[in-house]
Enzyme design. Structure first.
Site, PDB file in Angstrom:
ATOM      1  N   SER A  55       0.832  -1.201   0.000  1.00  0.00           N
ATOM      2  CA  SER A  55       0.000   0.000   0.000  1.00  0.00           C
ATOM      3  C   SER A  55       0.868   1.253   0.000  1.00  0.00           C
ATOM      4  CB  SER A  55      -0.925   0.002   1.222  1.00  0.00           C
ATOM      5  OG  SER A  55      -1.820  -1.088   1.196  1.00  0.00           O
ATOM      6  N   HIS A  93      -2.430   6.522   4.025  1.00  0.00           N
ATOM      7  CA  HIS A  93      -2.797   5.115   4.179  1.00  0.00           C
ATOM      8  C   HIS A  93      -4.015   4.961   5.091  1.00  0.00           C
ATOM      9  CE1 HIS A  93      -2.355   1.045   6.088  1.00  0.00           C
ATOM     10  NE2 HIS A  93      -2.265   0.715   4.820  1.00  0.00           N
TER      11      HIS A  93
END
Length: 470
Positions: free
Chosen positions: A265, A291
């Site tokens: 990610s 995130h």
């Protein structure tokens, strides 16, 4: 009687070693070979005595195809050749279209060849290790507007991109425009390789960067390969685009599934940042913030004092910060327990303290304000974290001005509509205190907690390996 047949063969980029055995056999079995005259030199060693070679000039593709059908329909064994692969900017599509137009009974067999971009890639090492696309800059048959849309799509989607027909005598500016478009989306340090006359005696291979790439060094017999965001040049005329085997979470590396997902990610987020060239501490905090929120507006809203993350991490690692105080319990709950234990730090919120309700009632203040007053009495030099209550942040600011609080750092991320912006403005004048501030109305306990986590695991920032304590 069997239907007549027509073989469409790709003879590779120009070396006899790169012609497949199937194509060699087809050439040897043919009575007639049709193609652009320049390419006959590459198949000459395989021609049988008496084989008829019909050569045509440039831009005579329809004439070639028509002759091939006429001869095949007469029963002759015909092979029509293309350089590289016949299906990639070659003769195969035209042959199938003409078969439909003529309603011809001729059966078509296509034999693949090594394409120029494959040969160029092999000479450059391993630039095609991940998703890739091909773009031709020739606008003879395709409008430039369409080509430009495809360039933009390739650049923004992070494809490794092979460029065919980059220049010609009359087409000189298109490669400059492609470079301009790629620089809007890609790091200027992205590796670029180009190969002239791949597989031929005067072959030349060059590796440079997108910023330094000079279109003047390219001609019509050149293939250009532009790497993606993960491509790198280890030295020499070599480009490598990793497939991901060394970055994927593996049991033997000690990386868990959760951490592996978080690492991937972060890499994705980093690729999509508009301004990736930030100091490491600021970038590390920003990656955590995006995130957690999936909000790339954090590039605009997250303010990090110069050196704040680094300073606060050192204070935690060296034992100078032993307490983290949050305005609400949810913020404390989001701080990773493994990181706290590893660094010997205690995170707490005073809202559950039995003294808070009485103090709030006696002083006519909010419970979060009361919690901060009590916390400052016991831990005036803690790291203070706010993810909900602007009144609590304003209380800390007042206590700092009165000399009662000396926080090691402040994370200011209260969220809402009343006094939220003002509370953040109030904390900014304390320039001697390291601060991370989520500007405007944005914020939240989860965001405040993730900024703490970014500080606690800053020693993982250089290797971009978040989530050690997940």
């Amino acid at each position: 009687m069997d239907n007549p047949r027509l073989v469409v063969a790709g003879i590779g980029p120009g070396s006899a070693n790169d012609i497949t055995p199937a194509v060699i056999q087809a050439v040897q079995n043919s009575e007639v070979i049709i193609g652009y005259h320049y390419y006959f030199q590459f198949i000459e060693p395989f021609l049988q005595p008496g084989t008829r070679c019909i050569d045509t000039g440039m831009r005579r593709e329809r004439d070639r195809a028509r002759q091939a059908f006429e001869l095949a329909e007469q029963g002759q064994r015909v092979c029509i050749i293309s350089s590289g692969d016949a299906g990639i900017y070659g003769m195969a599509p035209l042959i199938f279209e003409m078969k439909r137009e003529r309603n011809s009974p001729v059966e078509i067999e296509v034999l693949p060849g090594i394409s120029a971009f494959q040969k160029a890639a092999a000479l450059l090492g391993a630039p095609l290790g991940h998703d890739c696309c091909l773009i031709s800059l020739s606008d003879l048959l395709t409008p430039w507007g369409t080509i430009e849309k495809r360039i933009r799509a390739a650049a923004s989607a992070d494809f490794v991109t092979a460029v065919y027909n980059p220049k010609s005598e009359g087409r000189y500016w298109q490669l400059y425009r492609l470079k301009e478009l790629f620089l809007e989306e890609r790091d200027p340090k992205t590796p670029v390789g180009y190969v002239k006359q791949a597989g031929r005696p005067d072959e030349q291979t060059v590796v440079t960067t997108l910023a330094d790439f000079d279109p003047e060094q390219v001609d019509m017999f050149t293939i250009v390969l532009i790497g993606n965001s993960q491509s790198y040049a280890p030295g020499g005329p070599v480009i490598v685009t990793p497939r991901g085997y060394y970055s994927a979470p593996e049991a033997e590396s000690g990386t868990g599934i959760g951490q592996g997902i978080m690492m991937n990610s972060f890499r994705t987020i980093e690729q999509e940042l508009h301004h990736p060239d930030l100091p490491l501490g600021k970038k590390w905090a920003l990656l955590h913030a995006i995130h957690t929120t999936a909000d790339f507006e954090m590039e605009r809203w997250l303010h990090v004092d110069d050196g704040a993350v680094e300073t606060l991490y050192r204070a935690c690692a060296e034992g100078r910060i032993r307490h983290i105080i949050t305005d609400v319990t949810m913020a404390a709950a989001g701080i990773r327990k493994g990181a706290l234990q590893r660094l010997g730090i205690h995170a707490e919120c005073y809202l559950g303290d039995e003294r808070v309700a009485q103090l709030a009632c006696d002083k006519h203040i909010t419970r979060t304000q009361a919690g901060i007053r009590l916390a400052v009495e016991e831990h005036p030099e803690a790291l203070y974290v706010f993810g909900n209550a602007p009144t609590a942040l304003m209380e800390l600011c007042d206590l700092i001005r009165k000399g009662k609080a000396h926080p090691a750092g402040i994370i200011a991320a209260p969220v809402g509509f009343v006094h939220v912006c003002e509370s953040k403005h109030q904390v900014k004048p304390f320039t001697h205190i390291p601060k991370l501030i989520v500007e405007g109305r944005k914020g939240g306990s989860n965001l405040a907690a993730t900024l703490v986590n970014a500080i606690l695991c800053f020693d993982d920032a250089a290797t971009l390996k978040p989530g050690r304590d997940v």
